[in-house]
Write a protein that holds these residues in place. Structure first.
Motif, short mmCIF file in Angstrom:
data_model
loop_
_atom_site.label_atom_id
_atom_site.label_comp_id
_atom_site.label_asym_id
_atom_site.label_seq_id
_atom_site.Cartn_x
_atom_site.Cartn_y
_atom_site.Cartn_z
N ILE A 128 -3.29 0.16 -6.48
CA ILE A 128 -3.89 -1.07 -5.96
C ILE A 128 -3.62 -0.73 -4.63
CG2 ILE A 128 -4.29 -3.25 -5.59
CD1 ILE A 128 -3.20 -3.75 -8.55
N GLN A 129 -4.87 -0.89 -3.62
CA GLN A 129 -4.90 -0.83 -2.05
C GLN A 129 -5.79 -1.85 -1.59
OE1 GLN A 129 -3.35 2.12 -0.05
NE2 GLN A 129 -2.35 2.24 -1.98
N LYS A 130 -5.15 -2.59 -0.58
CA LYS A 130 -6.09 -3.40 0.24
C LYS A 130 -5.78 -3.27 1.91
CE LYS A 130 -7.17 -8.39 0.47
NZ LYS A 130 -6.83 -9.65 -0.13
N GLN A 131 -7.12 -3.26 2.35
CA GLN A 131 -7.03 -3.03 3.63
C GLN A 131 -7.12 -4.54 4.30
OE1 GLN A 131 -6.54 0.04 4.76
NE2 GLN A 131 -6.58 0.50 2.66
N GLN A 144 2.19 2.22 -3.53
CA GLN A 144 1.27 2.72 -4.81
C GLN A 144 1.38 2.13 -5.86
OE1 GLN A 144 -1.28 5.24 -4.10
NE2 GLN A 144 -0.60 5.30 -1.74
N ASN A 198 0.75 -1.27 0.06
CA ASN A 198 -0.14 0.16 0.04
C ASN A 198 0.70 1.27 -0.07
OD1 ASN A 198 -2.37 -1.49 0.16
ND2 ASN A 198 -2.84 -1.64 2.40
N GLU A 213 -10.70 -5.64 2.28
CA GLU A 213 -11.25 -4.90 0.95
C GLU A 213 -10.09 -4.23 -0.13
OE1 GLU A 213 -14.55 -1.32 -0.03
OE2 GLU A 213 -13.93 -1.61 2.18
N ILE A 214 -10.66 -4.46 -1.34
CA ILE A 214 -9.81 -4.23 -2.36
C ILE A 214 -10.18 -2.86 -3.00
CG2 ILE A 214 -8.39 -4.70 -4.68
CD1 ILE A 214 -8.68 -7.76 -3.97
N GLN A 215 -9.27 -1.76 -3.03
CA GLN A 215 -9.65 -0.56 -3.69
C GLN A 215 -9.01 -0.40 -4.91
OE1 GLN A 215 -9.24 2.48 -0.81
NE2 GLN A 215 -11.26 2.01 0.25
N LEU A 216 -9.39 -0.01 -6.22
CA LEU A 216 -8.73 0.16 -7.23
C LEU A 216 -8.83 1.67 -7.77
CD1 LEU A 216 -9.80 -2.63 -9.60
CD2 LEU A 216 -7.63 -2.67 -8.17
N LYS A 217 -7.81 2.46 -7.52
CA LYS A 217 -7.81 3.97 -7.72
C LYS A 217 -7.42 4.27 -9.17
CE LYS A 217 -6.43 4.86 -2.80
NZ LYS A 217 -5.48 5.62 -1.92
N GLN A 257 -15.34 -7.72 -6.06
CA GLN A 257 -14.12 -7.66 -5.81
C GLN A 257 -13.27 -8.01 -6.61
OE1 GLN A 257 -12.51 -6.07 -2.14
NE2 GLN A 257 -13.77 -4.71 -3.34
#
Length: 620
Positions: free
Chosen positions: A324-327, A320, A317, A365-369, A387
């Motif tokens: 792609i970010q994953k909590q 960057q 994370n 949770e995966i976030q695609l920025k 997801q």
């Protein structure tokens, strides 16, 4: 009070006789079409068989189908699949199988060793006479070679006869002989293996023909030659697979990517200090952690990232990578795959991803920025989500792909278990590699076709077309123009839209070399290629029926072998066999004496009728 009434119903269930008819080209090759039709008529008109059994008719070749009509045009014969299919269809009933075939199988598991509870009664068609014959039974070659390098060719030759003979084995290219050797065969030495090393002098697709000379009194010479092709390349894509620990996934990824000989994979641990990153065109980072920090600082190329239970998401994370970010929390979870048919980055068919074993990754949770395309979505705890499980991202002329889960080696094993081949799964990772390893601008039209087709085999060409925004365009009109390079005869066919691709099937082409052009109507976009149709027909490689194997099948299943001239004996045997009997099944049905639904319907109807009559006579 509503008492119940019990009724007893009985049903007579006859045993089943499944009649399997060989619908392959070999039946026509042995001139047995009329004989097969005659056998079927005799079975259908036999009153004892019709009275005792439920007769079910099937044809088989590449697959097994309910018999509608016989064309004897199937290009492969899969006897084992046909027997298994009818056994599974009638597994809860008493059944037996009549197999009408020459016994020559070209596809599937060896039927001689089938395990089935059903009695199988083969009826032999075809020539049972043993002829003297010599053939090329198999060619083993590498599909790729490098310019000026040698590539191996292994030929397995087989002789059937009672005398000693000499034959010349040769390989030609463009009509020019590049190898020749005289071999001796005898009843005590019926097989020969010839290993040759040929030099690849020309770049591109090269066609060769292997032949063994005809011997005296040989009836079938169609099995004396085979064609093969080799793609000669002058460069190789080198891939670096980098990890901080060993895992079965590393070997599976390496084998899949290297199934295409244009690619070479080096597996390296992160603590190796002698890595020359400039030697590689593409990278696979397996479960990165903080030790990868210096690597990410050096790399500015495309890569595939595979995460898992040992991935350091806090570190990723902070990097960057691809937005792609994953909590993630330190809790493993199993994720199954859901195929996304709207994926447009590259053409990838569904391999049955949803049937593959789940992958393991840390929960979160995966976030695609950044905007990406997702090929596979996650499903966990029985819930389908949006997801990503596998996604691709393009940003600033750089491409990334991420697989969120470890255990891809299980996918490769499951694919092999399903298809008895790694080919489909290896093509999947090959497509990923081809996409990520290329820095060229994406083409709007991509075409896929084989380079070598056997005679009478189905020829399917698929195309993938996108608009200027690289979104799949289902409004386009695509055409395929095929040209025979020798006769200059041309054939033009339109593509049909099938899901997210265009496809066309071509029939009626004779053997020879062909070039093709795929064009998009009203667009100056074209793609070119070539293929070859050989005169090799696997169903015409046999000189006689395989009585030995059919008899072995009959004995193993407690059946009996019959020839085409004693069908009456077979039908009498089945009629008299007491192990095939009708089963009477009793079913007790319980029904309410008073059916309240009908009473309610009657009451409503009478009240409505009363209201109508009163209204008519003015009583209301």
């Amino acid at each position: 009070m509503n008492p119940k009434v019990e009724t007893l119903e009985t049903e007579n269930i006859k045993p089943v006789v499944s009649v399997l008819v060989d619908n392959s080209i070999s039946t026509k090759f042995f001139n047995e079409e009329e004989q097969v039709t005659s056998i079927l008529k005799e079975i259908k008109k036999n009153s004892n068989i019709q009275e005792k059994f439920n007769v079910e008719l099937f044809s088989f070749g590449n697959t097994t189908k309910v018999l509608d009509s016989l064309s004897f045009s199937e290009t492969q014969t899969n006897i084992s699949q046909a027997i298994d299919a009818v056994a599974e269809l009638n597994k809860d009933r008493i059944n037996t199988t009549i197999l009408i075939s020459d016994g020559n199988q070209t596809k599937g598991n060896d039927y001689e060793y089938l395990t089935t509870k059903n009695k199988v009664y083969p009826i032999v068609i075809g020539d049972t006479t043993q002829y003297q014959d010599i053939q090329i039974s198999q060619l083993n070659i590498n599909n790729y070679s490098y310019i000026k390098n040698k590539f191996p060719v292994e030929a397995l030759l087989y002789y059937q006869g009672k005398s000693t003979v000499n034959a010349n084995f040769s390989i030609t290219k463009d009509g020019r002989k590049v190898f020749s050797k005289t071999l001796q065969f005898s009843p005590s030495n019926p097989t020969q293996t010839v290993t040759i090393s040929l030099v690849s002098n020309e770049k591109g697709l090269q066609y060769y023909r292997a032949s063994i000379s005809k011997i005296s009194n040989e009836k079938n010479t169609k099995n004396n030659s085979k064609s093969f092709s080799v793609e000669v390349i002058d460069e190789q894509t080198k891939v670096l697979l980098l990890s901080s620990f060993l895992h079965p996934d590393l070997g599976a990824i390496k084998k899949s990517i290297e199934s295409n000989k244009q690619r070479k994979v080096d597996i390296t641990l992160i603590n190796d200090k002698d890595i020359n990153f400039s030697d590689y065109q593409f990278y696979v980072f397996y479960q990165p952690n903080s030790y990868f920090k210096k690597v990410f600082e050096k790399i500015n190329s495309n890569y595939l990232l595979v995460s898992g239970t040992k991935t350091d998401w806090s570190f990723l994370n902070s990097q960057q990578l691809g937005g792609i970010q994953k909590q993630a929390i330190n809790q493993p979870e199993e994720y199954s795959a859901i195929y996304n048919s709207s994926f447009l980055t590259f053409l990838q068919e569904d391999l049955g991803f949803n049937q593959f074993p789940p992958l393991r990754d840390k929960f979160g949770e995966i976030q695609l920025k950044k905007e990406g395309q997702t090929l596979l979505f996650q499903k966990y705890a029985g819930v389908e989500t949006q997801q990503p499980l596998f996604t691709s991202i393009e940003s600033n002329n750089q491409k990334f792909a991420v697989l969120f889960g470890e255990g891809i080696w299980k996918w490769r094993a499951a694919s092999y278990s399903k298809e008895q081949s790694f080919e489909s799964f290896d093509k999947f990772l090959g497509n990923v590699t081809q996409y990520l390893a290329s820095n060229k601008k994406r083409k709007r039209l991509e075409v896929k076709a084989e380079r070598l087709y056997p005679a009478n085999a189905p020829i399917t060409v698929s195309a993938f077309y996108v608009d200027k925004n690289y979104q799949f365009d289902n409004r386009a009109s695509l055409q395929l123009k095929i040209t025979n390079t020798a006769t200059k005869e041309q054939k033009t066919l339109p593509f049909s839209l099938v899901n997210n691709s265009y496809q066309v099937s071509v029939e009626g082409l004779s053997s020879g070399d062909y070039s093709y052009q795929v064009s998009v109507a009203n667009q100056n976009i074209k793609s070119y290629g070539k293929f070859k149709i050989t005169d090799y027909q696997i169903e015409e490689q046999f000189t006689n029926a395989n009585v030995k194997k059919l008899n072995s099948l009959a004995l193993k299943t407690n059946g009996e072998l019959f020839y085409k001239n004693n069908i009456t004996e077979l039908l009498k045997k089945l009629s008299d066999d007491t192990s095939f009997y009708t089963v009477q099944k009793s079913i007790i049905k319980k029904q309410n004496l008073i059916d309240w639904k009908w009473i309610l319907f009657l009451a409503v109807g009478l009240l409505a009728l009363e209201w109508f009559i009163r209204k008519y006579y003015g009583k209301i």
